[in-house]
Design an enzyme around this catalytic site. Structure first.
Site, PDB file in Angstrom:
ATOM      1  N   ALA A  65       0.858  -1.184   0.000  1.00  0.00           N
ATOM      2  CA  ALA A  65       0.000   0.000   0.000  1.00  0.00           C
ATOM      3  C   ALA A  65       0.895   1.236   0.000  1.00  0.00           C
ATOM      4  O   ALA A  65       2.066   1.170   0.377  1.00  0.00           O
ATOM      5  CB  ALA A  65      -0.888  -0.017   1.232  1.00  0.00           C
ATOM      6  N   GLY A 109       0.463  -5.078   0.895  1.00  0.00           N
ATOM      7  CA  GLY A 109      -0.718  -5.136   0.033  1.00  0.00           C
ATOM      8  C   GLY A 109      -0.417  -5.780  -1.313  1.00  0.00           C
ATOM      9  O   GLY A 109      -1.324  -6.334  -1.949  1.00  0.00           O
ATOM     10  N   GLU A 132       4.373  -5.182   7.193  1.00  0.00           N
ATOM     11  CA  GLU A 132       3.625  -4.087   7.829  1.00  0.00           C
ATOM     12  C   GLU A 132       4.054  -3.848   9.269  1.00  0.00           C
ATOM     13  O   GLU A 132       3.993  -2.728   9.763  1.00  0.00           O
ATOM     14  CB  GLU A 132       2.113  -4.389   7.800  1.00  0.00           C
ATOM     15  CG  GLU A 132       1.473  -4.292   6.427  1.00  0.00           C
ATOM     16  CD  GLU A 132       1.490  -5.589   5.640  1.00  0.00           C
ATOM     17  OE1 GLU A 132       2.295  -6.502   5.972  1.00  0.00           O
ATOM     18  OE2 GLU A 132       0.701  -5.706   4.694  1.00  0.00           O
TER      19      GLU A 132
HETATM   20  N1  CO8 Z   1       4.616   3.017  -0.698  1.00  0.00           N
HETATM   21  C1  CO8 Z   1       5.054   4.160  -1.246  1.00  0.00           C
HETATM   22  N2  CO8 Z   1       6.222   4.272  -1.907  1.00  0.00           N
HETATM   23  C2  CO8 Z   1       6.992   3.166  -2.006  1.00  0.00           C
HETATM   24  C3  CO8 Z   1       6.600   1.944  -1.458  1.00  0.00           C
HETATM   25  C4  CO8 Z   1       5.350   1.888  -0.776  1.00  0.00           C
HETATM   26  N3  CO8 Z   1       4.849   0.747  -0.239  1.00  0.00           N
HETATM   27  N4  CO8 Z   1       7.548   1.024  -1.721  1.00  0.00           N
HETATM   28  C5  CO8 Z   1       8.509   1.672  -2.415  1.00  0.00           C
HETATM   29  N5  CO8 Z   1       8.176   2.961  -2.590  1.00  0.00           N
HETATM   30  C6  CO8 Z   1       8.949   3.997  -3.282  1.00  0.00           C
HETATM   31  C7  CO8 Z   1      10.126   4.464  -2.453  1.00  0.00           C
HETATM   32  O1  CO8 Z   1       9.705   5.427  -1.511  1.00  0.00           O
HETATM   33  C8  CO8 Z   1      11.033   5.023  -3.521  1.00  0.00           C
HETATM   34  O2  CO8 Z   1      10.547   6.281  -3.901  1.00  0.00           O
HETATM   35  P1  CO8 Z   1      11.622   7.507  -4.168  1.00  0.00           P
HETATM   36  O3  CO8 Z   1      12.436   7.032  -5.327  1.00  0.00           O
HETATM   37  O4  CO8 Z   1      10.735   8.654  -4.485  1.00  0.00           O
HETATM   38  O5  CO8 Z   1      12.405   7.636  -2.914  1.00  0.00           O
HETATM   39  C9  CO8 Z   1      10.798   4.091  -4.694  1.00  0.00           C
HETATM   40  O6  CO8 Z   1       9.529   3.439  -4.455  1.00  0.00           O
HETATM   41  C10 CO8 Z   1      11.854   3.022  -4.831  1.00  0.00           C
HETATM   42  O7  CO8 Z   1      11.951   2.364  -3.590  1.00  0.00           O
HETATM   43  P2  CO8 Z   1      13.362   2.140  -2.832  1.00  0.00           P
HETATM   44  O8  CO8 Z   1      14.311   3.252  -3.142  1.00  0.00           O
HETATM   45  O9  CO8 Z   1      13.056   1.880  -1.404  1.00  0.00           O
HETATM   46  O10 CO8 Z   1      13.848   0.810  -3.592  1.00  0.00           O
HETATM   47  P3  CO8 Z   1      14.810  -0.323  -3.005  1.00  0.00           P
HETATM   48  O11 CO8 Z   1      15.131  -1.200  -4.173  1.00  0.00           O
HETATM   49  O12 CO8 Z   1      15.929   0.255  -2.231  1.00  0.00           O
HETATM   50  O13 CO8 Z   1      13.896  -1.143  -1.954  1.00  0.00           O
HETATM   51  C11 CO8 Z   1      11.875  -2.242  -1.220  1.00  0.00           C
HETATM   52  C12 CO8 Z   1      12.778  -1.856  -2.420  1.00  0.00           C
HETATM   53  C13 CO8 Z   1      12.612  -3.247  -0.318  1.00  0.00           C
HETATM   54  C14 CO8 Z   1      10.624  -2.883  -1.784  1.00  0.00           C
HETATM   55  C15 CO8 Z   1      11.540  -0.970  -0.392  1.00  0.00           C
HETATM   56  O14 CO8 Z   1      11.057   0.024  -1.290  1.00  0.00           O
HETATM   57  C16 CO8 Z   1      10.486  -1.179   0.666  1.00  0.00           C
HETATM   58  O15 CO8 Z   1      10.775  -1.709   1.714  1.00  0.00           O
HETATM   59  N6  CO8 Z   1       9.236  -0.716   0.394  1.00  0.00           N
HETATM   60  C17 CO8 Z   1       8.165  -0.745   1.356  1.00  0.00           C
HETATM   61  C18 CO8 Z   1       7.624  -2.145   1.532  1.00  0.00           C
HETATM   62  C19 CO8 Z   1       6.532  -2.151   2.564  1.00  0.00           C
HETATM   63  O16 CO8 Z   1       6.733  -1.834   3.719  1.00  0.00           O
HETATM   64  N7  CO8 Z   1       5.311  -2.540   2.141  1.00  0.00           N
HETATM   65  C20 CO8 Z   1       4.174  -2.620   3.012  1.00  0.00           C
HETATM   66  C21 CO8 Z   1       3.398  -1.333   2.921  1.00  0.00           C
HETATM   67  S1  CO8 Z   1       2.068  -1.264   4.103  1.00  0.00           S
HETATM   68  C22 CO8 Z   1       0.874  -2.190   3.388  1.00  0.00           C
HETATM   69  O17 CO8 Z   1       0.994  -2.719   2.320  1.00  0.00           O
HETATM   70  C23 CO8 Z   1      -0.410  -2.292   4.176  1.00  0.00           C
HETATM   71  C24 CO8 Z   1      -1.250  -3.340   3.555  1.00  0.00           C
HETATM   72  C25 CO8 Z   1      -2.665  -3.099   3.867  1.00  0.00           C
HETATM   73  C26 CO8 Z   1      -3.450  -3.563   2.688  1.00  0.00           C
HETATM   74  C27 CO8 Z   1      -3.160  -2.650   1.571  1.00  0.00           C
HETATM   75  C28 CO8 Z   1      -3.833  -2.953   0.359  1.00  0.00           C
HETATM   76  C29 CO8 Z   1      -3.312  -2.008  -0.641  1.00  0.00           C
END
Ligand code: CO8
Length: 258
Positions: A65, A109, A132
């Site tokens: 998400a 998500g 999460e």
């Molecule tokens: N939300 C918003 N932006 C994101 C997300 C996200 N979940 N994941 C990545 N991005 C963005 C980063 O902020 C970054 O943006 P910018 O270039 O502007 O800084 C860009 O994508 C690239 O990401 P990274 O630089 O972090 O890329 P890496 O290769 O270093 O890392 C990862 C990749 C490991 C995937 C890392 O991006 C990460 O940990 N992302 C978050 C993962 C996460 O915590 N997901 C769970 C989110 S909470 C959730 O899903 C609640 C579920 C509830 C149900 C939802 C239904 C939709």
């Protein structure tokens, strides 16, 4: 006009949907989910479509998400919009099969979205997880419900409580994904599987999906009865006559898909 976040294509009788928000690793905003739900509903209503493939990019199916959008929301914000309750739930009402072709990250998500499809074909670089807990929340779209049903309690607890990622090989061993293929094959593999499904009688395909899903909701006796009644019902279709006649006559069936 805003740029579409979901690419919509057709390949014969297969509908192909590609999450297309690469800069945010396909983070699932309300907008992308609204588009996805609308595209799925359109394919579901289209007589020319028999199966659907949902995919992302090579780096990310979806990284979860949209954390940026959620960051400042209050309880009242999420409760009053019933966050995750509307279009998210409508995905599970799609009656035609949906195959998730997952490469790269399927987190939070994103993992839940893949699990809400009917089966997952994964690339070797796929990574699944429910991180999460690291954000001070818990999964909100089935991570605590579909994941244990798919991989069992021990692994679901491990993944949800530690936030660790599981690679494609582990996901296949655990039963989360049906096949693992090289990255450059994942979309074709899913499209080929979808084309096979789309060549079958649509009524049998939709009833088979409904019956398997019933296995998660009903007792064995009720599920068996539901299956048997649907089996009986298919004898009312032209496709049953055609399918069985074609077998006896040693030819390919010409299904009407209705
Ligand atoms: N939300 C918003 N932006 C994101 C997300 C996200 N979940 N994941 C990545 N991005 C963005 C980063 O902020 C970054 O943006 P910018 O270039 O502007 O800084 C860009 O994508 C690239 O990401 P990274 O630089 O972090 O890329 P890496 O290769 O270093 O890392 C990862 C990749 C490991 C995937 C890392 O991006 C990460 O940990 N992302 C978050 C993962 C996460 O915590 N997901 C769970 C989110 S909470 C959730 O899903 C609640 C579920 C509830 C149900 C939802 C239904 C939709």
């Amino acid at each position: 006009m805003s740029v579409p976040l979901v690419k919509v294509e057709t390949r014969g009788r297969v509908g192909l949907l590609t999450l297309d928000r690469p800069k945010a690793l396909n983070a699932l905003s309300n907008e992308i989910i609204d588009e996805l739900a609308a595209a799925l509903r359109a394919f579901d209503a289209d007589d020319n479509i028999g199966a659907i493939v949902l995919t992302g990019s090579e780096k990310a199916f979806a990284a979860g998400a949209d954390i940026g959008a959620m960051k400042d929301w209050t309880f009242q914000d999420v409760y009053s919009q019933d966050y995750l309750g509307h279009n998210w739930e409508s995905l599970k009402r799609i009656r035609k099969p949906i195959i998730a072709a997952v490469a790269g990250y399927a987190l939070g998500g994103g993992c839940e979205l893949a699990m809400s499809c009917d089966f997952i074909i994964a690339a070797e670089n796929a990574r699944f997880g429910q991180p999460e807990i690291k954000l001070g929340v818990i999964p909100g779209y089935g991570g605590t419900q579909r994941l244990p049903r798919a991989v069992g309690k021990a692994k679901a607890m491990d993944l949800v409580l530690t936030a660790r990622m599981m690679d494609a090989a582990e996901a296949e061993r655990a039963g989360l994904v049906s096949r693992v293929v090289p990255l450059d094959r994942v979309l074709d593999e899913a499209l080929e599987a979808a084309a096979v499904i789309a060549s079958m009688s649509l009524s049998s395909v939709m009833m088979a999906k409904e019956c398997i899903n019933r296995a998660y909701e009903a007792s064995l006796d009720e599920g068996m009865l539901f299956e048997r009644r649907n089996f009986h019902a298919l004898f009312a279709t032209e496709d049953q006559k055609e399918g069985m006649s074609a077998f006896i006559e040693k030819r390919k069936p010409d299904f009407k898909h209705r």
